[in-house]
Scaffold this motif. Structure first.
Motif, PDB file in Angstrom:
ATOM      1  N   ASP A 222       0.816  -1.221   0.000  1.00  0.00           N
ATOM      2  CA  ASP A 222       0.000   0.000   0.000  1.00  0.00           C
ATOM      3  C   ASP A 222       0.851   1.273   0.000  1.00  0.00           C
ATOM      4  O   ASP A 222       0.362   2.349   0.376  1.00  0.00           O
ATOM      5  N   GLY A 223       2.114   1.156  -0.399  1.00  0.00           N
ATOM      6  CA  GLY A 223       2.974   2.327  -0.440  1.00  0.00           C
ATOM      7  C   GLY A 223       3.272   2.905   0.924  1.00  0.00           C
ATOM      8  O   GLY A 223       3.733   4.048   1.039  1.00  0.00           O
ATOM      9  N   ARG A 224       3.049   2.095   1.989  1.00  0.00           N
ATOM     10  CA  ARG A 224       3.179   2.632   3.345  1.00  0.00           C
ATOM     11  C   ARG A 224       4.256   1.952   4.172  1.00  0.00           C
ATOM     12  O   ARG A 224       4.902   2.583   5.000  1.00  0.00           O
ATOM     13  N   TRP A 225       4.421   0.624   3.996  1.00  0.00           N
ATOM     14  CA  TRP A 225       5.350  -0.118   4.835  1.00  0.00           C
ATOM     15  C   TRP A 225       6.120  -1.142   3.999  1.00  0.00           C
ATOM     16  O   TRP A 225       5.575  -1.719   3.059  1.00  0.00           O
ATOM     17  N   TRP A 226       7.367  -1.383   4.391  1.00  0.00           N
ATOM     18  CA  TRP A 226       8.142  -2.497   3.859  1.00  0.00           C
ATOM     19  C   TRP A 226       8.106  -3.630   4.876  1.00  0.00           C
ATOM     20  O   TRP A 226       8.383  -3.426   6.057  1.00  0.00           O
ATOM     21  N   TYR A 227       7.756  -4.818   4.387  1.00  0.00           N
ATOM     22  CA  TYR A 227       7.689  -5.986   5.257  1.00  0.00           C
ATOM     23  C   TYR A 227       8.714  -7.031   4.840  1.00  0.00           C
ATOM     24  O   TYR A 227       8.933  -7.267   3.643  1.00  0.00           O
ATOM     25  N   ASN A 228       9.310  -7.692   5.828  1.00  0.00           N
ATOM     26  CA  ASN A 228      10.202  -8.808   5.551  1.00  0.00           C
ATOM     27  C   ASN A 228       9.378 -10.015   5.114  1.00  0.00           C
ATOM     28  O   ASN A 228       8.389 -10.371   5.759  1.00  0.00           O
ATOM     29  N   VAL A 229       9.776 -10.634   4.010  1.00  0.00           N
ATOM     30  CA  VAL A 229       9.060 -11.793   3.484  1.00  0.00           C
ATOM     31  C   VAL A 229       9.699 -13.055   4.044  1.00  0.00           C
ATOM     32  O   VAL A 229      10.915 -13.245   3.911  1.00  0.00           O
ATOM     33  N   PRO A 230       8.921 -13.938   4.675  1.00  0.00           N
ATOM     34  CA  PRO A 230       9.503 -15.135   5.284  1.00  0.00           C
ATOM     35  C   PRO A 230       9.949 -16.151   4.231  1.00  0.00           C
ATOM     36  O   PRO A 230       9.431 -16.185   3.111  1.00  0.00           O
ATOM     37  N   THR A 231      10.935 -16.962   4.595  1.00  0.00           N
ATOM     38  CA  THR A 231      11.344 -18.086   3.758  1.00  0.00           C
ATOM     39  C   THR A 231      10.789 -19.367   4.364  1.00  0.00           C
ATOM     40  O   THR A 231      10.570 -19.443   5.573  1.00  0.00           O
ATOM     41  N   LYS A 232      10.549 -20.341   3.523  1.00  0.00           N
ATOM     42  CA  LYS A 232      10.049 -21.634   4.001  1.00  0.00           C
ATOM     43  C   LYS A 232      10.666 -22.715   3.136  1.00  0.00           C
ATOM     44  O   LYS A 232      10.424 -22.743   1.924  1.00  0.00           O
TER      45      LYS A 232
END
Length: 250
Positions: A222-232
């Motif tokens: 949403d152009g607001r936050w950067w999130y860490n993407v989990p690995t699996k």
């Protein structure tokens, strides 16, 4: 000298303050778990519902039971590591760095970009031949990835209440497909570089195999936050690209 041997960061890699996340703050965790979609069950209503939620909320999802053996995924990751751990003069014919201008820093990464399709333009001489099994493993991975692509795109067509082959039929035998192998060597100042600068994927979908133990991928929501993407381990990350987003509105 290899980049991993440097004790100080060359200026051409350093980020300017305005480049850092584009002024958008980063957070450590996603607010909810990234949906896990069982590719083998995608025609099922409950699995399709997971896919819908994932694409509407994030534009990506973790794919499980996708039909690619763990042994093949491990061989591909191991082959990539072996290639990038060669001496620079042994890999310079195949690898290249991205970026670099007066206004744009160079990414802190090494990269191999392989042309996959159109098939008659696939030049195997431009594919790394070390380790000896790399070309065979990559070809098998590419073949199986194409099947996953078609399964996912057909499922998306059904979610859009289209004929299941409507979107797949838009692909031609001249469609452009690449396989990109990225390596991020240890960095003396990791907070001061981009391994891969912020971007959106322009293709239909991107199928991403990540290292089992090392994260680092972030997604902007949403152009607001950067999130860490989990690995699996054993899973693939699948992203919707700009092209599919455009044609799905046609």
């Amino acid at each position: 000298m290899s980049a991993r041997d440097w004790k100080e960061l060359p200026n051409r890699y350093m980020l300017r303050e305005q480049d850092r996340h584009g002024g958008i703050p980063a957070v450590e965790e996603m607010p909810e778990p990234l949906p896990l979609v069982d590719i083998s069950r995608l025609p099922a209503a409950d699995e399709a519902a997971k896919l819908r939620v994932a694409l509407e909320n994030w534009g990506l999802f973790l794919a499980t039971k996708h039909g690619i053996e763990t042994s093949l995924l491990d061989a591909l990751l191991d082959g990539g590591r072996e290639f990038f751990h060669q001496l620079p003069q042994m890999k310079q014919e195949f690898s290249h760095q991205i970026g670099g201008s007066q206004d744009q820093p160079i990414d802190w990464s090494e990269r191999v970009r392989l042309a996959i399709e159109p098939e008659d333009e696939r030049d195997m001489s431009r594919w790394p031949n070390y380790p000896h099994y790399f070309r065979d493993v990559m070809q098998e991975y590419v073949c199986k990835s194409k099947k996953i692509r078609d399964q996912v795109v057909r499922a998306i067509a059904r979610l859009l209440e289209l004929e299941e082959d409507h979107l797949v039929s838009m692909f031609t035998d001249r469609a452009i497909t690449f396989a990109v192998v990225n390596y991020y060597p240890p960095c003396p100042a990791p907070d001061g570089v981009f391994g891969f600068r912020p971007h959106s994927d322009g293709r239909v979908i991107t199928i991403l195999l990540t290292d089992k133990a090392i994260g680092g991928l972030q997604v902007c929501k949403d152009g607001r936050w950067w999130y860490n993407v989990p690995t699996k381990p054993g899973c693939l990350l699948i992203f919707v690209g700009d092209s599919l987003e455009v044609i799905s509105f046609l």
